[in-house]
Scaffold this motif. Structure first.
Motif, PDB file in Angstrom:
ATOM      1  N   GLY A   1       1.761 -78.155  45.530  1.00  0.00           N
ATOM      2  CA  GLY A   1       1.090 -79.703  46.350  1.00  0.00           C
ATOM      3  C   GLY A   1      -0.287 -79.123  46.163  1.00  0.00           C
ATOM      4  O   GLY A   1      -1.378 -79.708  45.680  1.00  0.00           O
ATOM      5  N   MET A   2      -0.433 -78.280  45.703  1.00  0.00           N
ATOM      6  CA  MET A   2      -2.148 -77.635  45.949  1.00  0.00           C
ATOM      7  C   MET A   2      -2.391 -76.945  44.593  1.00  0.00           C
ATOM      8  O   MET A   2      -3.765 -76.591  44.381  1.00  0.00           O
ATOM      9  CB  MET A   2      -1.753 -76.664  47.338  1.00  0.00           C
ATOM     10  CG  MET A   2      -1.601 -75.467  46.906  1.00  0.00           C
ATOM     11  SD  MET A   2      -2.350 -73.460  48.345  1.00  0.00           S
ATOM     12  CE  MET A   2      -3.971 -73.903  47.665  1.00  0.00           C
ATOM     13  N   SER A   3      -1.692 -76.787  43.646  1.00  0.00           N
ATOM     14  CA  SER A   3      -1.478 -75.766  42.439  1.00  0.00           C
ATOM     15  C   SER A   3      -0.906 -76.311  41.563  1.00  0.00           C
ATOM     16  O   SER A   3       0.068 -76.493  42.124  1.00  0.00           O
ATOM     17  CB  SER A   3      -2.202 -74.086  42.785  1.00  0.00           C
ATOM     18  OG  SER A   3      -0.635 -73.834  43.117  1.00  0.00           O
ATOM     19  N   VAL A   4      -1.845 -76.065  40.136  1.00  0.00           N
ATOM     20  CA  VAL A   4      -0.351 -75.768  38.937  1.00  0.00           C
ATOM     21  C   VAL A   4       0.034 -74.710  37.901  1.00  0.00           C
ATOM     22  O   VAL A   4      -1.441 -73.906  38.309  1.00  0.00           O
ATOM     23  CB  VAL A   4      -0.933 -76.793  38.177  1.00  0.00           C
ATOM     24  CG1 VAL A   4      -0.507 -78.177  38.840  1.00  0.00           C
ATOM     25  CG2 VAL A   4      -2.105 -76.723  37.619  1.00  0.00           C
ATOM     26  N   VAL A   5       1.039 -74.297  37.771  1.00  0.00           N
ATOM     27  CA  VAL A   5       0.949 -72.554  37.015  1.00  0.00           C
ATOM     28  C   VAL A   5       1.207 -73.551  35.224  1.00  0.00           C
ATOM     29  O   VAL A   5       2.086 -73.982  35.192  1.00  0.00           O
ATOM     30  CB  VAL A   5       1.933 -72.130  37.249  1.00  0.00           C
ATOM     31  CG1 VAL A   5       2.023 -70.717  36.789  1.00  0.00           C
ATOM     32  CG2 VAL A   5       1.684 -71.194  39.103  1.00  0.00           C
ATOM     33  N   VAL A   6       0.250 -72.376  34.840  1.00  0.00           N
ATOM     34  CA  VAL A   6       0.706 -72.644  33.324  1.00  0.00           C
ATOM     35  C   VAL A   6       0.755 -71.449  32.827  1.00  0.00           C
ATOM     36  O   VAL A   6       0.042 -70.249  33.244  1.00  0.00           O
ATOM     37  CB  VAL A   6      -0.689 -73.763  32.901  1.00  0.00           C
ATOM     38  CG1 VAL A   6      -0.756 -75.424  33.425  1.00  0.00           C
ATOM     39  CG2 VAL A   6      -1.514 -73.037  33.035  1.00  0.00           C
ATOM     40  N   GLU A   7       1.340 -71.848  31.929  1.00  0.00           N
ATOM     41  CA  GLU A   7       1.087 -70.152  30.604  1.00  0.00           C
ATOM     42  C   GLU A   7      -0.344 -69.756  29.767  1.00  0.00           C
ATOM     43  O   GLU A   7      -0.829 -71.371  29.611  1.00  0.00           O
ATOM     44  CB  GLU A   7       2.160 -70.535  29.505  1.00  0.00           C
ATOM     45  CG  GLU A   7       1.913 -69.263  29.068  1.00  0.00           C
ATOM     46  CD  GLU A   7       3.384 -69.670  27.441  1.00  0.00           C
ATOM     47  OE1 GLU A   7       3.317 -69.062  26.620  1.00  0.00           O
ATOM     48  OE2 GLU A   7       4.260 -69.611  27.839  1.00  0.00           O
ATOM     49  N   ALA A   8      -1.289 -69.143  29.425  1.00  0.00           N
ATOM     50  CA  ALA A   8      -2.162 -69.135  29.043  1.00  0.00           C
ATOM     51  C   ALA A   8      -2.921 -68.085  28.214  1.00  0.00           C
ATOM     52  O   ALA A   8      -1.560 -67.240  28.157  1.00  0.00           O
ATOM     53  CB  ALA A   8      -3.370 -69.114  29.994  1.00  0.00           C
ATOM     54  N   THR A   9      -3.445 -68.079  27.054  1.00  0.00           N
ATOM     55  CA  THR A   9      -3.153 -66.916  26.050  1.00  0.00           C
ATOM     56  C   THR A   9      -5.198 -66.143  26.692  1.00  0.00           C
ATOM     57  O   THR A   9      -5.820 -66.666  27.149  1.00  0.00           O
ATOM     58  CB  THR A   9      -3.808 -67.058  24.579  1.00  0.00           C
ATOM     59  OG1 THR A   9      -2.231 -68.008  24.377  1.00  0.00           O
ATOM     60  CG2 THR A   9      -4.026 -66.032  23.932  1.00  0.00           C
TER      61      THR A   9
END
Length: 353
Positions: A81-89
């Motif tokens: 609802g308040m954020s997204v989580v992504v994979e990053a380098t």
């Protein structure tokens, strides 16, 4: 059945004293800041826009750039609802990380900034195997607020419960003993540590428990500290003045729901632990699915079927069922007085001494 009336006799064994002086870890925490970090030159990589229907008119379509500060953005891991989580380098560490980014409102403001700063403060301060490590946090050049955590392999306890849907009673009993009960005991230990540091989590639920694979063993992490309450150390009877929190219907304690209550204490989280334990024993939530308002009303009324009656096929020990119901008592004075006390009672009820 009202837990307040049927389990009042359980009040006295639970009230334990603190094992020692509380940690001063969080007492000096100033309002959290999310400092900017220098950004390296962008790296050209293909990237797809993260799209999804907004929760409300105030939520725009959320797009991330290919580069956020020094991090190269990869696949979407989760959307909340308040954020997204992504994979990053992370080029500095030469490894992949998990990047959590706060969603803006339609006018570009971060309306949950207080909760975000609270989570950054807590993750920066707590040092425990059951709390995920905060590697970095900051504000990107485009105004995006982010925090960086290790990229872990595993699944949430919610995913574990969903994956077992349709399994026979024997398989469910085995999974409770081999997986969910050890996770519960680890989470209770993490929560006791947080309480000793002066933090209430206030949003205990299976989706906030992450089971990390480590060889043949699992480690349970307690995630999402955004609605937590930070204050001085308190025990039952001590007031956390002005402590208010959010939470999730079906897992919130009655005092979190009742807006006339102006203080919370560790027993509010004990209730959430009880809701976790109920679901880990029965493979069903304590309150049957329905509109949030109905779930909140059911919690306030203590309308809970005891675990051994809800799932007689799972042969849940009567003593364990009583421990769960005591933790879910509407009157917090009748609940266990600490996370550690509840964990010990549950361990004894299931495994013996």
């Amino acid at each position: 059945m009202s837990t307040a009336s049927s389990h009042a006799s359980w009040s006295s064994p639970w009230h334990t004293t603190a094992a020692g002086p509380p940690s001063t870890l969080l007492r000096a925490l100033a309002p959290a800041t999310t400092p900017c970090f220098s950004s390296p030159a962008p790296t050209e990589v293909p990237f797809g826009t993260i799209r999804g229907a907004p929760r409300s008119a105030a939520r725009p379509e959320f797009q991330l750039p290919e580069q956020l500060s020094r991090y190269t953005i990869g696949r979407l891991i989760a959307r909340g609802g308040m954020s997204v989580v992504v994979e990053a380098t992370d080029p500095e560490r030469g490894e992949r990380v998990a990047l959590k980014v706060l969603r803006p409102s339609a006018d570009g403001r971060h309306i949950e900034r207080e909760a975000w700063d609270r989570e950054v403060s807590i993750l920066s301060a707590l040092r425990h195997p059951g709390v995920i490590q905060l590697l970095d946090s900051g504000t990107a050049s485009g105004g995006e607020l982010y925090l960086v955590m290790p990229l872990l392999q595993g699944r949430s306890a919610r995913a574990e419960i969903v994956s077992m849907k349709g399994c026979d009673a024997g398989a469910l009993r085995a999974a409770t003993i081999d997986s969910l009960m050890p996770a519960f005991l680890q989470v209770a230990g993490t929560l006791q540590y947080a309480h000793d540091c002066g933090v209430l989590h206030c949003d205990l639920k299976p989706s906030n428990i992450f089971l990390v694979r480590s060889g043949t063993r699992e480690r349970a992490l307690l995630l999402d500290w955004g609605v937590s309450v930070i204050g001085a150390h308190w025990m039952p009877g001590d007031r956390a003045t002005g402590a208010r929190s959010g939470g999730t219907p079906g897992y919130m304690s009655p005092e979190q729901i009742d807006r006339t209550v102006t203080d919370l204490d560790v027993r509010s989280d004990v209730y959430g632990l009880g809701a976790l334990l109920y679901e880990f024993c029965t493979w069903q939530p304590a309150f049957r699915k329905g509109p949030p308002r109905r779930l909140l009303q059911a919690a306030m009324a203590g309308a809970i079927v005891p675990p051994h009656m809800r799932r007689p096929d799972l042969q849940i020990p009567r003593r364990l069922s009583e421990v769960v119901m005591a933790a879910l008592d509407v009157d917090r004075r009748n609940r266990p007085g600490s996370a550690a006390a509840l964990a010990e009672a549950a361990r004894e009820a299931l495994f013996g001494r």
